[in-house]
Design a protein around this motif. Structure first.
Motif, PDB file in Angstrom:
ATOM      1  N   UNK A  30      44.214   3.408  16.670  1.00  0.00           N
ATOM      2  CA  UNK A  30      43.465   2.585  15.727  1.00  0.00           C
ATOM      3  C   UNK A  30      43.328   1.140  16.195  1.00  0.00           C
ATOM      4  N   UNK A  31      44.237   0.679  17.037  1.00  0.00           N
ATOM      5  CA  UNK A  31      44.119  -0.680  17.585  1.00  0.00           C
ATOM      6  C   UNK A  31      43.083  -0.711  18.705  1.00  0.00           C
ATOM      7  N   UNK A  32      43.186   0.238  19.607  1.00  0.00           N
ATOM      8  CA  UNK A  32      42.374   0.195  20.833  1.00  0.00           C
ATOM      9  C   UNK A  32      41.071   0.977  20.748  1.00  0.00           C
ATOM     10  N   UNK A  54      38.376  -7.330  23.371  1.00  0.00           N
ATOM     11  CA  UNK A  54      39.496  -7.666  24.249  1.00  0.00           C
ATOM     12  C   UNK A  54      40.717  -8.142  23.468  1.00  0.00           C
ATOM     13  N   UNK A  55      40.522  -8.749  22.301  1.00  0.00           N
ATOM     14  CA  UNK A  55      41.661  -9.212  21.511  1.00  0.00           C
ATOM     15  C   UNK A  55      42.531  -8.046  21.067  1.00  0.00           C
ATOM     16  N   UNK A  56      41.988  -6.855  21.040  1.00  0.00           N
ATOM     17  CA  UNK A  56      42.755  -5.704  20.595  1.00  0.00           C
ATOM     18  C   UNK A  56      43.897  -5.386  21.555  1.00  0.00           C
ATOM     19  N   UNK A  57      43.753  -5.740  22.820  1.00  0.00           N
ATOM     20  CA  UNK A  57      44.863  -5.578  23.757  1.00  0.00           C
ATOM     21  C   UNK A  57      46.016  -6.498  23.372  1.00  0.00           C
ATOM     22  N   UNK A  58      45.693  -7.714  22.950  1.00  0.00           N
ATOM     23  CA  UNK A  58      46.725  -8.640  22.476  1.00  0.00           C
ATOM     24  C   UNK A  58      47.411  -8.103  21.230  1.00  0.00           C
ATOM     25  N   UNK A  59      46.649  -7.502  20.348  1.00  0.00           N
ATOM     26  CA  UNK A  59      47.220  -6.937  19.128  1.00  0.00           C
ATOM     27  C   UNK A  59      48.145  -5.770  19.477  1.00  0.00           C
ATOM     28  N   UNK A  60      47.746  -4.950  20.435  1.00  0.00           N
ATOM     29  CA  UNK A  60      48.591  -3.833  20.863  1.00  0.00           C
ATOM     30  C   UNK A  60      49.914  -4.346  21.433  1.00  0.00           C
ATOM     31  N   UNK A  61      49.866  -5.412  22.200  1.00  0.00           N
ATOM     32  CA  UNK A  61      51.090  -6.007  22.756  1.00  0.00           C
ATOM     33  C   UNK A  61      51.952  -6.579  21.640  1.00  0.00           C
ATOM     34  N   UNK A  62      51.328  -7.279  20.694  1.00  0.00           N
ATOM     35  CA  UNK A  62      52.069  -7.828  19.551  1.00  0.00           C
ATOM     36  C   UNK A  62      52.709  -6.716  18.732  1.00  0.00           C
ATOM     37  N   UNK A  63      51.987  -5.624  18.551  1.00  0.00           N
ATOM     38  CA  UNK A  63      52.525  -4.503  17.786  1.00  0.00           C
ATOM     39  C   UNK A  63      53.699  -3.868  18.517  1.00  0.00           C
ATOM     40  N   UNK A  64      53.600  -3.759  19.826  1.00  0.00           N
ATOM     41  CA  UNK A  64      54.697  -3.221  20.635  1.00  0.00           C
ATOM     42  C   UNK A  64      55.941  -4.103  20.496  1.00  0.00           C
TER      43      UNK A  64
END
Length: 160
Positions: free
Chosen positions: A110-112, A142-152
């Motif tokens: 859902x993020x990516x 591209x911001x979704x990659x940052x969100x995925x990292x933040x979620x991790x």
């Protein structure tokens, strides 16, 4: 060319949309709730408030008119106070996004997920619409990659 005609030639967007609908069904999420609530509202606010923190860090508070315009506030405090307010607002948005993701079985999907919507009123340009029909507008980037990292990071902090 209209999207229906384009989907017959190259059904990439159709396939993305169908795959998203299937994943939403598996997670007991309404597809349009995902698009409208999560993607267009929660993710957008998350990205916007995170960007505001970086903007405030680099902002020159001596330029009162420029600061007022950038912050979109008639009255503002000092840099530290505005930074505290922005971080507080960001943390609220972050909790909203991550709690929504915690309810899903596959949060990174859902993020990516590169979801698209038909241009029904979104970024509507009449001359394009008359000539080409509905255009598809991307809602993730591209911001979704940052969100995925933040979620991790968020998940790893919970497990520690």
């Amino acid at each position: 060319m209209k999207t229906i005609e384009f989907d017959k030639i190259e059904p990439t967007w159709f396939n993305i949309e169908e795959n998203t609908k299937k994943e939403c069904l598996k997670n007991n999420i309404e597809f349009y709730d995902y698009l409208g609530n999560f993607v267009k509202f929660k993710l957008f606010n998350y990205i916007k408030t995170k960007a505001l923190i970086e903007t405030i860090k680099t902002l020159d508070f001596n330029d009162e008119i420029g600061t007022r315009a950038i912050l979109n506030k008639r009255h503002f405090s000092n840099k530290n106070r505005e930074l505290e307010l922005a971080i507080s607002d960001f943390n609220k948005k972050k909790i909203e996004v991550f709690e929504w993701l915690d309810k899903t079985k596959n949060p990174y999907f859902f993020i990516l997920n590169p979801v698209y919507q038909y241009g029904a009123g979104i970024d509507y340009k009449s001359w394009i619409n008359e000539r080409y029909g509905y255009i598809k507008v991307a809602h993730t980037g591209i911001q979704n990659l940052d969100i995925a990292i933040d979620y991790l990071k968020y998940k790893s902090e919970l497990t520690e």
